[in-house]
Scaffold this motif. Structure first.
Motif, mmCIF file in Angstrom:
data_model
loop_
_atom_site.group_PDB
_atom_site.id
_atom_site.type_symbol
_atom_site.label_atom_id
_atom_site.label_comp_id
_atom_site.label_asym_id
_atom_site.label_seq_id
_atom_site.Cartn_x
_atom_site.Cartn_y
_atom_site.Cartn_z
ATOM 1 N N LYS A 161 34.281 63.823 2.999
ATOM 2 C CA LYS A 161 34.716 65.180 3.337
ATOM 3 C C LYS A 161 36.239 65.205 3.358
ATOM 4 O O LYS A 161 36.860 66.135 2.884
ATOM 5 C CB LYS A 161 34.152 65.578 4.699
ATOM 6 N N TRP A 162 36.818 64.156 3.926
ATOM 7 C CA TRP A 162 38.268 63.976 3.943
ATOM 8 C C TRP A 162 38.587 62.718 3.152
ATOM 9 O O TRP A 162 37.849 61.735 3.198
ATOM 10 C CB TRP A 162 38.780 63.814 5.370
ATOM 11 N N PHE B 28 46.765 66.160 8.409
ATOM 12 C CA PHE B 28 45.769 66.616 7.452
ATOM 13 C C PHE B 28 46.462 67.566 6.491
ATOM 14 O O PHE B 28 47.154 68.489 6.918
ATOM 15 C CB PHE B 28 44.636 67.363 8.160
ATOM 16 N N ARG B 29 46.287 67.356 5.174
ATOM 17 C CA ARG B 29 46.896 68.228 4.162
ATOM 18 C C ARG B 29 45.881 68.576 3.096
ATOM 19 O O ARG B 29 45.139 67.720 2.645
ATOM 20 C CB ARG B 29 48.069 67.528 3.486
ATOM 21 N N THR B 30 45.884 69.824 2.665
ATOM 22 C CA THR B 30 45.032 70.251 1.562
ATOM 23 C C THR B 30 45.851 70.166 0.283
ATOM 24 O O THR B 30 46.962 70.678 0.217
ATOM 25 C CB THR B 30 44.552 71.692 1.780
ATOM 26 N N LYS B 31 45.286 69.501 -0.726
ATOM 27 C CA LYS B 31 45.985 69.340 -2.000
ATOM 28 C C LYS B 31 45.120 69.863 -3.129
ATOM 29 O O LYS B 31 44.322 70.772 -2.925
ATOM 30 C CB LYS B 31 46.345 67.870 -2.216
ATOM 31 N N LYS C 89 42.458 70.844 -5.943
ATOM 32 C CA LYS C 89 41.007 71.064 -5.941
ATOM 33 C C LYS C 89 40.441 71.269 -4.536
ATOM 34 O O LYS C 89 39.266 71.026 -4.298
ATOM 35 C CB LYS C 89 40.283 69.901 -6.627
ATOM 36 N N GLY C 90 41.279 71.679 -3.583
ATOM 37 C CA GLY C 90 40.815 71.937 -2.228
ATOM 38 C C GLY C 90 40.489 70.694 -1.425
ATOM 39 O O GLY C 90 39.890 70.780 -0.367
ATOM 40 N N ARG C 91 40.891 69.522 -1.899
ATOM 41 C CA ARG C 91 40.619 68.286 -1.166
ATOM 42 C C ARG C 91 41.559 68.154 0.015
ATOM 43 O O ARG C 91 42.740 68.447 -0.087
ATOM 44 C CB ARG C 91 40.786 67.066 -2.076
ATOM 45 N N VAL C 92 41.010 67.679 1.117
ATOM 46 C CA VAL C 92 41.815 67.467 2.320
ATOM 47 C C VAL C 92 42.110 65.974 2.423
ATOM 48 O O VAL C 92 41.190 65.154 2.408
ATOM 49 C CB VAL C 92 41.080 67.964 3.578
ATOM 50 N N TYR C 93 43.387 65.636 2.505
ATOM 51 C CA TYR C 93 43.825 64.250 2.626
ATOM 52 C C TYR C 93 44.347 64.012 4.030
ATOM 53 O O TYR C 93 45.061 64.838 4.591
ATOM 54 C CB TYR C 93 44.927 63.935 1.608
#
Length: 64
Positions: free
Chosen positions: A14-15, A39-42, A44-48
């Protein structure tokens, strides 16, 4: 956050792990260094999830 502490337990990714974050074989995210979690969204909407060293975290803190 201390090095080795678990940030998140999850089923699947998920992350996703970012800088200074490890990924266990059961998809658990854990800190590799001491610092603050971010937490950062990059793309394709992925959260890193990343861990910033204490010196960088103070520099990025918003002014009150």
């Amino acid at each position: 956050m201390l090095a080795g502490n678990i940030i998140a337990r999850q089923r699947g990714t998920k992350w996703h792990p970012g800088p200074n974050v490890g990924l266990g074989k059961d998809h658990t995210l854990f800190a590799l260094i001491n610092g603050h979690v971010q937490f950062r969204t990059k793309a394709k909407g992925r959260v890193y999830v990343s861990v910033l060293p204490p010196s960088e975290a103070v520099a990025e803190a918003p002014a009150e």
